[in-house]
Write a protein that holds these residues in place. Sequence first.
Motif, short mmCIF file in Angstrom:
data_model
loop_
_atom_site.label_atom_id
_atom_site.label_comp_id
_atom_site.label_asym_id
_atom_site.label_seq_id
_atom_site.Cartn_x
_atom_site.Cartn_y
_atom_site.Cartn_z
N HIS A 31 0.84 -1.19 0.00
CA HIS A 31 0.00 0.00 0.00
C HIS A 31 0.88 1.24 0.00
O HIS A 31 1.96 1.25 0.58
CB HIS A 31 -0.91 0.02 1.23
CG HIS A 31 -1.93 -1.08 1.22
ND1 HIS A 31 -2.95 -1.13 0.31
CD2 HIS A 31 -2.07 -2.17 2.00
CE1 HIS A 31 -3.68 -2.20 0.54
NE2 HIS A 31 -3.16 -2.85 1.57
N CYS A 35 -1.29 7.80 0.41
CA CYS A 35 -2.72 7.78 0.10
C CYS A 35 -3.38 6.46 0.44
O CYS A 35 -4.60 6.37 0.49
CB CYS A 35 -2.96 8.12 -1.37
SG CYS A 35 -2.45 6.84 -2.53
N GLY A 36 -2.60 5.40 0.66
CA GLY A 36 -3.15 4.10 1.03
C GLY A 36 -3.61 3.26 -0.14
O GLY A 36 -4.18 2.19 0.06
N LYS A 38 -3.67 0.58 -3.04
CA LYS A 38 -3.04 -0.72 -3.15
C LYS A 38 -2.08 -0.70 -4.35
O LYS A 38 -2.45 -0.29 -5.44
CB LYS A 38 -4.10 -1.80 -3.34
CG LYS A 38 -3.56 -3.19 -3.30
CD LYS A 38 -4.68 -4.20 -3.33
CE LYS A 38 -4.11 -5.61 -3.26
NZ LYS A 38 -5.16 -6.62 -3.28
#
Length: 77
Positions: A31, A35-36, A38
């Motif tokens: 991740h 921003c997270g 994937k």
Amino acid sequence: MGQVHPLPQAPSADEAPAQKAATVRSIDSAHCGLCGAKLSARALRHHVVSPQSCDATLTVCHTCHKAALGEGYRPAE
């Protein structure tokens, strides 16, 4: 002056306990640290260093990489 001590002897092959080989699996995704999002196996990954903590390296996506460089992050070497 300090004293020098000899290193301990390594166990011989017949004394060493039998160990199984470890299995290794690849990590398919990660991740983005900002921003997270994937990150798939084919996604571009960039490593940057935070301006607040020089020992924290973040893995970021391509979009966040551009923004992070503008905000004071530095490329990790």
